[in-house]
Motif scaffolding. Structure first.
Motif, PDB file in Angstrom:
ATOM      1  N   PHE A 154       0.775  -1.241   0.054  1.00 38.76           N
ATOM      2  CA  PHE A 154       0.029  -0.045   0.092  1.00 38.76           C
ATOM      3  C   PHE A 154       0.668   1.139  -0.245  1.00 38.76           C
ATOM      4  CE2 PHE A 154      -2.439   3.543   1.821  1.00 38.76           C
ATOM      5  CZ  PHE A 154      -3.545   3.708   1.168  1.00 38.76           C
ATOM      6  N   ALA A 155       1.793   1.261   0.898  1.00 38.38           N
ATOM      7  CA  ALA A 155       2.728   2.483   0.834  1.00 38.38           C
ATOM      8  C   ALA A 155       3.521   2.733  -0.403  1.00 38.38           C
ATOM      9  CB  ALA A 155       3.766   2.013   2.007  1.00 38.38           C
ATOM     10  N   MET A 156       4.016   1.706  -1.234  1.00 35.52           N
ATOM     11  CA  MET A 156       4.260   1.815  -2.503  1.00 35.52           C
ATOM     12  C   MET A 156       3.494   2.351  -3.439  1.00 35.52           C
ATOM     13  SD  MET A 156       7.043  -0.938  -4.071  1.00 35.52           S
ATOM     14  CE  MET A 156       6.147  -1.967  -5.007  1.00 35.52           C
ATOM     15  N   ILE A 157       2.418   1.650  -3.383  1.00 30.09           N
ATOM     16  CA  ILE A 157       1.360   2.389  -4.596  1.00 30.09           C
ATOM     17  C   ILE A 157       0.809   3.506  -4.105  1.00 30.09           C
ATOM     18  CG2 ILE A 157      -0.741   1.529  -5.643  1.00 30.09           C
ATOM     19  CD1 ILE A 157       0.052  -1.405  -5.067  1.00 30.09           C
ATOM     20  N   ALA A 158       0.424   3.819  -3.011  1.00 26.66           N
ATOM     21  CA  ALA A 158      -0.155   5.036  -2.640  1.00 26.66           C
ATOM     22  C   ALA A 158       0.886   6.177  -2.783  1.00 26.66           C
ATOM     23  CB  ALA A 158      -0.635   5.027  -1.205  1.00 26.66           C
ATOM     24  N   GLY A 159       2.216   6.010  -2.447  1.00 22.68           N
ATOM     25  CA  GLY A 159       3.101   6.702  -2.608  1.00 22.68           C
ATOM     26  C   GLY A 159       3.423   7.195  -4.025  1.00 22.68           C
ATOM     27  N   ALA A 160       3.427   6.108  -5.014  1.00 20.36           N
ATOM     28  CA  ALA A 160       3.658   6.447  -6.382  1.00 20.36           C
ATOM     29  C   ALA A 160       2.429   7.241  -7.089  1.00 20.36           C
ATOM     30  CB  ALA A 160       3.777   5.059  -6.958  1.00 20.36           C
ATOM     31  N   LEU A 161       1.423   6.875  -6.521  1.00 18.14           N
ATOM     32  CA  LEU A 161      -0.235   7.492  -7.187  1.00 18.14           C
ATOM     33  C   LEU A 161      -0.111   8.960  -6.766  1.00 18.14           C
ATOM     34  CD1 LEU A 161      -2.774   4.918  -6.594  1.00 18.14           C
ATOM     35  CD2 LEU A 161      -1.520   5.558  -8.717  1.00 18.14           C
ATOM     36  N   THR A 162       0.409   9.222  -5.232  1.00 19.19           N
ATOM     37  CA  THR A 162       0.436  10.460  -4.839  1.00 19.19           C
ATOM     38  C   THR A 162       1.572  11.283  -5.607  1.00 19.19           C
ATOM     39  OG1 THR A 162      -0.006   9.612  -2.630  1.00 19.19           O
ATOM     40  CG2 THR A 162       0.584  12.037  -2.689  1.00 19.19           C
ATOM     41  N   GLY A 163       2.641  10.545  -5.907  1.00 21.14           N
ATOM     42  CA  GLY A 163       3.686  11.362  -6.974  1.00 21.14           C
ATOM     43  C   GLY A 163       3.107  11.725  -7.866  1.00 21.14           C
ATOM     44  N   ILE A 164       2.515  10.830  -8.659  1.00 23.45           N
ATOM     45  CA  ILE A 164       1.848  11.052 -10.184  1.00 23.45           C
ATOM     46  C   ILE A 164       0.697  12.255  -9.960  1.00 23.45           C
ATOM     47  CG2 ILE A 164       0.546  10.234 -11.799  1.00 23.45           C
ATOM     48  CD1 ILE A 164       1.765   7.350 -11.422  1.00 23.45           C
ATOM     49  N   LEU A 165      -0.084  12.246  -8.968  1.00 24.14           N
ATOM     50  CA  LEU A 165      -1.153  13.179  -8.649  1.00 24.14           C
ATOM     51  C   LEU A 165      -0.304  14.660  -8.520  1.00 24.14           C
ATOM     52  CD1 LEU A 165      -4.087  13.404  -8.265  1.00 24.14           C
ATOM     53  CD2 LEU A 165      -3.672  13.368  -5.823  1.00 24.14           C
ATOM     54  N   ALA A 166       0.609  14.728  -7.533  1.00 25.15           N
ATOM     55  CA  ALA A 166       1.507  15.806  -7.415  1.00 25.15           C
ATOM     56  C   ALA A 166       2.067  16.501  -8.717  1.00 25.15           C
ATOM     57  CB  ALA A 166       2.550  15.705  -6.495  1.00 25.15           C
ATOM     58  N   SER A 167       2.446  15.453  -9.562  1.00 22.71           N
ATOM     59  CA  SER A 167       3.132  16.012 -10.752  1.00 22.71           C
ATOM     60  C   SER A 167       2.011  16.357 -12.112  1.00 22.71           C
ATOM     61  CB  SER A 167       4.141  14.906 -11.360  1.00 22.71           C
ATOM     62  OG  SER A 167       3.527  13.839 -10.874  1.00 22.71           O
ATOM     63  N   THR A 282       8.774  11.353 -18.690  1.00 27.41           N
ATOM     64  CA  THR A 282       9.767  11.190 -17.924  1.00 27.41           C
ATOM     65  C   THR A 282       9.436  11.592 -16.364  1.00 27.41           C
ATOM     66  OG1 THR A 282      10.887  11.260 -19.911  1.00 27.41           O
ATOM     67  CG2 THR A 282      12.206  11.130 -17.685  1.00 27.41           C
ATOM     68  N   ARG A 283       9.204  13.010 -16.408  1.00 23.42           N
ATOM     69  CA  ARG A 283       9.055  13.355 -14.978  1.00 23.42           C
ATOM     70  C   ARG A 283       8.041  12.721 -14.114  1.00 23.42           C
ATOM     71  NH1 ARG A 283       9.205  20.025 -15.774  1.00 23.42           N
ATOM     72  NH2 ARG A 283      11.236  20.417 -15.689  1.00 23.42           N
ATOM     73  N   LEU A 284       7.037  12.199 -14.589  1.00 22.79           N
ATOM     74  CA  LEU A 284       5.887  11.718 -14.184  1.00 22.79           C
ATOM     75  C   LEU A 284       6.554  10.195 -13.680  1.00 22.79           C
ATOM     76  CD1 LEU A 284       2.734  12.285 -14.288  1.00 22.79           C
ATOM     77  CD2 LEU A 284       2.724  10.355 -15.451  1.00 22.79           C
ATOM     78  N   LYS A 285       7.314   9.502 -14.134  1.00 25.62           N
ATOM     79  CA  LYS A 285       7.652   8.281 -14.034  1.00 25.62           C
ATOM     80  C   LYS A 285       8.645   8.430 -12.680  1.00 25.62           C
ATOM     81  CE  LYS A 285       7.689   6.018 -18.348  1.00 25.62           C
ATOM     82  NZ  LYS A 285       8.537   5.483 -19.479  1.00 25.62           N
ATOM     83  N   ILE A 286       9.675   9.540 -12.962  1.00 29.97           N
ATOM     84  CA  ILE A 286      10.578   9.627 -11.789  1.00 29.97           C
ATOM     85  C   ILE A 286      10.049   9.923 -10.394  1.00 29.97           C
ATOM     86  CG2 ILE A 286      12.717  11.180 -11.192  1.00 29.97           C
ATOM     87  CD1 ILE A 286      13.024   9.114 -13.380  1.00 29.97           C
ATOM     88  N   MET A 287       9.049  10.852 -10.601  1.00 30.13           N
ATOM     89  CA  MET A 287       8.210  11.218  -9.631  1.00 30.13           C
ATOM     90  C   MET A 287       7.535   9.945  -8.748  1.00 30.13           C
ATOM     91  SD  MET A 287       8.115  14.446  -8.296  1.00 30.13           S
ATOM     92  CE  MET A 287       6.424  14.570  -7.561  1.00 30.13           C
ATOM     93  N   ALA A 288       7.047   9.252  -9.443  1.00 29.85           N
ATOM     94  CA  ALA A 288       6.056   7.743  -9.166  1.00 29.85           C
ATOM     95  C   ALA A 288       7.229   7.002  -8.477  1.00 29.85           C
ATOM     96  CB  ALA A 288       5.759   7.010 -10.218  1.00 29.85           C
ATOM     97  N   ILE A 289       8.493   6.944  -8.974  1.00 25.32           N
ATOM     98  CA  ILE A 289       9.432   6.102  -8.319  1.00 25.32           C
ATOM     99  C   ILE A 289      10.030   6.525  -6.894  1.00 25.32           C
ATOM    100  CG2 ILE A 289      11.942   4.928  -8.867  1.00 25.32           C
ATOM    101  CD1 ILE A 289      10.959   4.399 -11.529  1.00 25.32           C
ATOM    102  N   GLY A 290      10.319   7.799  -7.187  1.00 27.81           N
ATOM    103  CA  GLY A 290      10.937   8.660  -6.053  1.00 27.81           C
ATOM    104  C   GLY A 290       9.911   8.714  -5.163  1.00 27.81           C
ATOM    105  N   ALA A 291       8.699   9.046  -5.132  1.00 27.25           N
ATOM    106  CA  ALA A 291       7.876   9.153  -4.299  1.00 27.25           C
ATOM    107  C   ALA A 291       7.581   7.662  -3.490  1.00 27.25           C
ATOM    108  CB  ALA A 291       6.375   9.456  -4.603  1.00 27.25           C
ATOM    109  N   ALA A 292       7.370   6.492  -4.304  1.00 27.03           N
ATOM    110  CA  ALA A 292       7.112   5.282  -3.834  1.00 27.03           C
ATOM    111  C   ALA A 292       8.332   4.923  -2.757  1.00 27.03           C
ATOM    112  CB  ALA A 292       7.141   4.199  -4.880  1.00 27.03           C
ATOM    113  N   MET A 293       9.598   5.335  -3.284  1.00 31.19           N
ATOM    114  CA  MET A 293      10.704   5.035  -2.406  1.00 31.19           C
ATOM    115  C   MET A 293      10.725   5.800  -0.967  1.00 31.19           C
ATOM    116  SD  MET A 293      14.025   5.362  -5.050  1.00 31.19           S
ATOM    117  CE  MET A 293      15.332   5.659  -3.835  1.00 31.19           C
TER     118      MET A 293
END
Lengths: 420, 227
Positions: A154-167, A282-293
């Motif tokens: 959940f943390a990983m997926i919700a983090g990635a989705l929040t990253g995508i949402l923010a970006s 590219t920014r979207l993907k990097i945000m998703a991965i970085g936010a998930a981490m």
């Protein structure tokens, strides 16, 4: 495996590892370091690596790190207790009924669903249910493993989705506007949405954390020896494993054509767009991965806590600005630098806390105030003042940080010599 | 523009040459009208989508990646690298062969522009002319260009190398059937290598045709001299 380790432990890297290990070992007696500090360093290093991946390499000035870290903590607190309750109820039906008869004053005649909803929002319900389910979870390997996978997933997926949402709204903006949007989004979510909505994770009262770890008696002795509890040792082990995986990931990407393209995008996003690279995607993907981490780091961090509060525990100074200072000091777009900067800033702050009574008793007669008051002021204000001063000094005197950025090493020296 | 030929675009300062390149490459959106490329309306496409259709450009004032080496600045011009992925980037075996070929081509381009010995340097350490050459090296890297827009490739470059560069552009154009549109003020050199020319003034095309005839056109002379 040996070649993998060999690849990452070249001379300079080896030196950094040695310095870091020696510094941490020396810090035990000199700075009163504990296992909990080692754990804190581990989690913050994951956050610094994630930030460096986004800001140092890809040029996404993420001033909203605190939000992504909090999402992970939320996975363990507000969401974790609910998942745990559902798991326990499925594993042994009637658990909620039993709780209702054990705690009639608190749970009253609420239906199962109502209890489930109130788990995060009502401080009393939250407190009791989290402790009760934890005692069931820690005794069952299957439940413990399922809950671990569920909350970290959940943390990983919700983090990635929040990253995508923010970006989504922000990736097309220029760097400076992007920074402001991310800071504002993080503040809005942490300080307003999460901190003011009881039903999510207790609002300002916070939510009790359900640790997903199994109770391992064999760890008792080791934990006592290290002055901690077995749960912290498990959290530390998980944290170190995640740190290693994250480090290998970002370091491999940094030394691949992707790393080179990210650095180019950071330097001039218009020019890289003209050369066929989709900057927004590219920014979207990097945000998703970085936010998930960052979110996984948040989940691991929360796992040693009893109670977490959105704006209190995951404030912007600790989880956004200090990681920025660590990255800037160590050297942006250099993962070894990020690790070194992270450890240096943490130990520096620790030294101020540890020596503040000594410094306070020395300066209190000069300032004409009581030593205890001077100590409190030092502890409360000095570390943050010094972090601010550090950022200014490094940017002014050595903007490239301790270890400067290096070209992406996609091919070995031997390969390049053959090609020339 | 004649396909597979070198077209020269001339005009006095402020006549709209760079603006035209910006509009064709998608860096600027047009106030009106549309951009048709190979029968397709590309007016609304972003620069990276236009690149995928084969439109490559260079910048008049070099836009180089300041923290990347000369080598890296050039190699990023090569598109389609399978290693440019957040997943595939992890597995070297998936991209190492592509990367080796790209490295070898990059060294070739840098050899041609005389920058090979500077391949480890950063753009900030180069002279103005060398920066133009680096920008040009990068422009020659894409795999399947159809239309290459080059804004003042020989500004600040010594005459001998300027001739070599334009001769090479003409050779690439003929061999690979790539269309080049070159903006250039050094008409004495450029005119020798162009197959066709357009002259612009105040945002409009005022003459078109065989390069030397365009240069002799009274309207063109008038626009340059302002009489």
């Amino acid at each position: 495996m040996a070649s993998l380790i060999g690849r990452y432990l070249r001379l300079q890297s080896l030196l950094i590892v040695v310095i870091a290990v020696v510094a941490i070992i020396l810090a035990f007696p000199l700075l009163g370091l504990t296992i909990t500090d080692v754990f804190s360093i581990t989690t913050i290093l994951i956050v610094v690596l994630a930030l460096n991946f986004m800001a140092g390499y890809a040029g996404i000035p993420n001033f909203g790190m605190a939000l992504f870290v909090y999402i992970g903590a939320f996975a363990l607190a507000g969401v974790g207790t609910r998942i745990a309750l559902a798991l326990v109820e499925i594993a042994s039906p009637g658990f909620i009924e039993l709780m209702r008869s054990s705690y009639p004053v608190i749970l009253g005649d609420s239906g199962s669903f109502e209890v489930f909803v109130r788990v995060a929002g009502d401080p009393m319900v939250n407190r009791i249910m989290s402790r009760e389910v934890e005692s069931v979870i820690e005794a069952s390997p299957i439940l413990s493993l399922t809950l671990t996978l569920a909350v970290f997933g959940f943390a990983m997926i919700a983090g990635a989705l929040t990253g995508i949402l923010a970006s989504l709204a922000a990736v097309r903006l220029r760097e400076d506007y992007l920074a402001i949007v991310l800071l504002a989004f993080s503040e809005l979510m942490v300080s307003v949405v999460f901190d003011q909505t009881d039903a999510l994770a207790g609002g300002p009262n916070g939510a009790w954390v359900v640790r997903p770890w199994l109770k391992i008696n064999a760890l008792e002795g080791l934990a006592r020896l290290l002055g901690t509890i077995p749960d912290v040792l498990i959290s530390l082990a998980v944290g170190l494993a995640v740190l290693a995986v994250c480090f290998i990931y970002v370091e491999r990407i940094a030394n691949s054509p992707m790393g080179r393209m990210l650095r180019a995008m950071r330097d001039d996003d218009l020019a890289i767009g003209v050369y066929g690279r989709d900057v927004a995607m590219t920014r979207l993907k990097i945000m998703a991965i970085g936010a998930a981490m960052a979110s996984i780091a948040g989940a691991i961090h929360a796992s040693v806590y009893i109670l977490v509060k959105a704006a209190d525990t995951y404030d912007r100074v600790t989880w956004t600005f200090i990681p920025w200072a660590m990255m800037i000091l160590g050297g942006m777009a250099n993962n070894w630098g990020a690790v070194l900067g992270g450890i240096a800033v943490y130990l520096g702050r620790k030294a101020i806390y540890y020596y503040s009574p000594t410094i306070a008793s020395a300066i209190s007669p000069i300032l004409g105030i009581e030593a205890s008051v001077a100590g409190d002021i030092l502890r409360a204000q000095l570390p943050n003042i010094l972090v601010g001063v550090l950022i200014i000094l490094v940017l002014y005197l050595r903007p490239q940080g301790i270890i400067p950025e290096k070209p992406s090493r996609t091919l070995s020296k031997k390969d390049i010599e053959e090609l020339t | 523009m004649p396909r597979g030929k070198v077209t020269l675009l001339i005009g006095p300062n402020g006549s709209g040459k760079t603006t035209l390149i910006n509009v064709i490459s998608g860096v600027l959106s047009p106030d009106g009208g549309s951009i048709i490329f190979e029968g397709e309306d590309i007016t609304r496409l972003s620069p990276h989508e236009r690149f995928k259709r084969g439109i490559v450009r260079s910048f008049q004032i070099p836009r180089l990646f300041q923290n990347l080496s000369v080598m890296e600045n050039t190699i990023v011009g090569r598109d389609g690298n399978p290693g440019e992925s957040v997943v595939r980037g992890l597995f070297k075996s998936l991209w190492v062969e592509f990367e080796k070929k790209a490295f070898s081509d990059t060294f070739g381009k840098l050899e041609f522009t005389g920058l090979k010995r500077l391949s480890e340097r950063k753009p900030g350490e180069l002279s103005g002319g060398q920066m133009k050459l680096l920008e040009l090296s990068r422009t020659l890297m894409p795999l399947n260009p159809k239309l290459v827009l080059i804004d003042e490739p020989i500004a600040g470059v010594n005459p001998a190398l300027a001739h070599e560069i334009l001769a090479s552009i003409k050779k690439v154009s003929a061999e690979l059937n790539v269309t080049f549109l070159i903006v250039e003020h050094r008409l004495d050199i450029a005119v020798e290598y162009a197959d066709y020319a357009y002259a612009m003034h105040l945002g409009r095309v005022i003459a078109a045709g065989e390069p030397r005839k365009v240069l002799e056109d009274p309207k063109v002379i008038e626009s340059y001299l302002g009489v």
